[in-house]
Design an enzyme around this catalytic site. Structure first.
Site, PDB file in Angstrom:
ATOM      1  N   THR A   1       0.816  -1.215   0.000  1.00 26.57           N
ATOM      2  CA  THR A   1       0.000   0.000   0.000  1.00 26.57           C
ATOM      3  C   THR A   1       0.851   1.267   0.000  1.00 26.57           C
ATOM      4  OG1 THR A   1      -1.513   1.305   1.366  1.00 26.57           O
ATOM      5  CG2 THR A   1      -0.123  -0.231   2.526  1.00 26.57           C
TER       6      THR A   1
ATOM      7  N   TYR B 280      -1.698   0.113  10.349  1.00 28.87           N
ATOM      8  CA  TYR B 280      -1.973  -0.580   9.080  1.00 28.87           C
ATOM      9  C   TYR B 280      -0.780  -0.470   8.142  1.00 28.87           C
ATOM     10  CZ  TYR B 280      -3.693  -1.247   4.320  1.00 28.87           C
ATOM     11  OH  TYR B 280      -3.820  -1.643   3.014  1.00 28.87           O
TER      12      TYR B 280
HETATM   13  N1  LIG Z   1      -8.810  -1.035  -1.347  1.00 30.08           N
HETATM   14  C1  LIG Z   1      -7.741  -0.239  -1.408  1.00 30.08           C
HETATM   15  O1  LIG Z   1      -7.838   0.955  -1.779  1.00 30.08           O
HETATM   16  C2  LIG Z   1      -6.378  -0.768  -1.032  1.00 30.08           C
HETATM   17  C3  LIG Z   1      -5.282   0.115  -1.068  1.00 30.08           C
HETATM   18  C4  LIG Z   1      -4.015  -0.379  -0.752  1.00 30.08           C
HETATM   19  C5  LIG Z   1      -3.845  -1.719  -0.438  1.00 30.08           C
HETATM   20  N2  LIG Z   1      -4.929  -2.548  -0.378  1.00 30.08           N
HETATM   21  C6  LIG Z   1      -4.688  -3.968  -0.030  1.00 30.08           C
HETATM   22  O2  LIG Z   1      -5.361  -4.791  -0.968  1.00 30.08           O
HETATM   23  C7  LIG Z   1      -5.760  -6.024  -0.374  1.00 30.08           C
HETATM   24  C8  LIG Z   1      -7.205  -6.301  -0.718  1.00 30.08           C
HETATM   25  O3  LIG Z   1      -8.007  -5.204  -0.292  1.00 30.08           O
HETATM   26  P1  LIG Z   1      -9.556  -5.086  -0.656  1.00 30.08           P
HETATM   27  O4  LIG Z   1      -9.849  -3.642  -0.853  1.00 30.08           O
HETATM   28  O5  LIG Z   1      -9.887  -6.042  -1.727  1.00 30.08           O
HETATM   29  O6  LIG Z   1     -10.208  -5.522   0.740  1.00 30.08           O
HETATM   30  P2  LIG Z   1     -11.340  -6.594   1.091  1.00 30.08           P
HETATM   31  O7  LIG Z   1     -11.645  -6.390   2.543  1.00 30.08           O
HETATM   32  O8  LIG Z   1     -12.453  -6.500   0.119  1.00 30.08           O
HETATM   33  O9  LIG Z   1     -10.578  -7.978   0.873  1.00 30.08           O
HETATM   34  C9  LIG Z   1      -9.747  -8.575   1.845  1.00 30.08           C
HETATM   35  C10 LIG Z   1     -10.109 -10.054   1.890  1.00 30.08           C
HETATM   36  O10 LIG Z   1      -9.223 -10.728   2.786  1.00 30.08           O
HETATM   37  C11 LIG Z   1      -9.980 -11.652   3.573  1.00 30.08           C
HETATM   38  N3  LIG Z   1      -9.225 -11.899   4.811  1.00 30.08           N
HETATM   39  C12 LIG Z   1      -8.840 -10.982   5.736  1.00 30.08           C
HETATM   40  N4  LIG Z   1      -8.139 -11.585   6.707  1.00 30.08           N
HETATM   41  C13 LIG Z   1      -8.067 -12.912   6.384  1.00 30.08           C
HETATM   42  C14 LIG Z   1      -7.460 -14.045   6.992  1.00 30.08           C
HETATM   43  N5  LIG Z   1      -6.807 -13.948   8.153  1.00 30.08           N
HETATM   44  N6  LIG Z   1      -7.564 -15.242   6.373  1.00 30.08           N
HETATM   45  C15 LIG Z   1      -8.232 -15.369   5.199  1.00 30.08           C
HETATM   46  N7  LIG Z   1      -8.840 -14.331   4.586  1.00 30.08           N
HETATM   47  C16 LIG Z   1      -8.757 -13.111   5.181  1.00 30.08           C
HETATM   48  C17 LIG Z   1     -11.320 -10.968   3.766  1.00 30.08           C
HETATM   49  O11 LIG Z   1     -12.365 -11.852   4.117  1.00 30.08           O
HETATM   50  C18 LIG Z   1     -11.523 -10.314   2.396  1.00 30.08           C
HETATM   51  O12 LIG Z   1     -12.188 -11.180   1.500  1.00 30.08           O
HETATM   52  C19 LIG Z   1      -5.470  -5.876   1.124  1.00 30.08           C
HETATM   53  O13 LIG Z   1      -4.263  -6.549   1.410  1.00 30.08           O
HETATM   54  C20 LIG Z   1      -5.284  -4.376   1.306  1.00 30.08           C
HETATM   55  O14 LIG Z   1      -4.421  -4.085   2.377  1.00 30.08           O
HETATM   56  C21 LIG Z   1      -6.194  -2.112  -0.667  1.00 30.08           C
END
Ligand SMILES: NC(=O)c1ccc[n+]([C@@H]2O[C@H](COP(=O)([O-])OP(=O)(O)OC[C@H]3O[C@@H](n4cnc5c(N)ncnc54)[C@H](O)[C@@H]3O)[C@@H](O)[C@H]2O)c1
Length: 326
Positions: free
Chosen positions: A117, A142
């Protein structure tokens, strides 16, 4: 080739899983369904419910499914919550990377694409686009969970056979071109998601935090990347590793930013609504400006952005949110 997608029932993971399937990969999704949704899993992907911190189970899955590489999305990502429950975040995000890497070692799976991120950079660089090697200074737990995870990946890669790509996403938004997939997260906390919810009346108003930042109009500036362009980047990073590419890291954004006010105006335009906006104080932990320099992504992975258009991003997010309501 078979890819394990952790967190593939979530927003970015499910879009990427679809892209992998379209490109001929087999996909196994491993997700705990904490913030993910079973119905976001593509019908032609296999789904396994589990926690990435369960090392033995994960190793079994990697071996029995004959997995070739991993794309690791699973994480908690609510910045505010991370300041209130830091140990949960370190346990889930950083601890999760550790168990995943150990399970991969056991199963002899050696390639991993990791969701990092822009939050690892904090607010050290405000006046220009951020390069990969710019100083790292997260402003919240985070961001640290992800920076520590990158360090673990780097150390593991230095001594072992693991090769990784860390993709530092800036602000991800938008919905699929088909209109069949988008952000389902119940507890919205990203600007465009909150804005389109205000536009369809799911929220009474939209809060704007801080109007006195040293930016073009006093509100925070962010680099918004379309989730489908980000899915393409995952495919390219995976192909790069499978072709023998060395461990690497990339900033993922378009190289230009929009202010919160500009985004709000765009959401009002595409939705043809005028929802109330409540202006308030700055929020702790928000950098004034975060914009990616994506030249490395373009030169090394040959990435060509296809949807670098705020109107398209906001319109697709609005249409998706409306379809959820209907
Ligand atoms: N959305 C953004 O703008 C953004 C920006 C930077 C980084 N990210 C990173 O992208 C990735 C995905 O983000 P997203 O927006 O799709 O979020 P999201 O919450 O939609 O997806 C995360 C998924 O991980 C699963 N999860 C969490 N902990 C878990 C565990 N211990 N075991 C198994 N499954 C688990 C959740 O159930 C969920 O399906 C994350 O790593 C996040 O840090 C997202």
């Amino acid at each position: 080739m078979k890819i394990l997608v952790t967190g593939g029932a979530g927003y970015i993971g499910s879009h990427t899983a679809n892209r992998l399937l379209e490109s001929g990969f087999e996909v196994v999704i491993f997700d705990k369904l904490t913030t993910g949704f079973r119905n976001a899993v593509p019908s032609n992907a296999k789904f396994i419910e589990g926690d990435i911190r369960n090392e033995a189970f994960l190793a079994d899955v990697l071996i029995s499914e004959k997995i070739d590489a991993v794309i690791h999305f699973a994480a908690k990502l609510n910045v505010k919550e991370s300041t209130l429950k830091p140990l949960d975040y370190y346990d889930n995000n950083t601890g999760g990377v550790l168990t995943l890497l150990k399970a991969m070692e056991t199963a002899k799976v050696q390639r991993i694409v990791f969701s990092s991120t822009a939050a690892i950079f904090g607010d050290k660089v405000q006046d220009r686009a951020i390069f990969e090697d710019d100083p790292k200074a997260p402003l919240n737990p985070y961001g640290y969970t992800k920076l520590m995870s990158e360090q673990i990946l780097q150390d593991a890669s230095n001594v072992g056979s693991i090769k990784y790509c860390a993709l530092r996403y800036f602000n991800v938004a938008g919905a699929s071109d088909s209109g069949n997939n988008g952000q389902r997260t119940a507890d919205a906390f990203h600007l465009i998601h909150l804005g389109v919810q205000a536009a369809i009346g799911k929220r009474k108003n939209l809060q704007l935090f801080g109007t006195d930042y040293p930016t073009k109009d006093g509100t925070c500036v962010r680099d918004y990347i379309h989730v489908e362009d980000l899915a393409d980047i995952h495919l390219l990073a995976l192909q790069y590793l499978l072709a023998g590419g060395d461990s690497n890291y990339f900033n993922c954004g378009y190289g230009f930013g929009y202010s919160v006010r500009e985004v709000i105006e765009m959401i009002k335009k595409v939705s043809n609504t005028d929802f109330p906006v409540i202006e308030g104080e700055r929020r702790p932990g928000d950098a004034a400006s975060l914009v990616a320099d994506s030249s490395k992504l373009k030169s090394v992975l040959n990435w060509k952005p296809k949807r670098a258009d705020l109107e398209l991003i906001c319109r697709s997010a609005y249409q998706w949110e409306k379809s959820l309501k209907e």
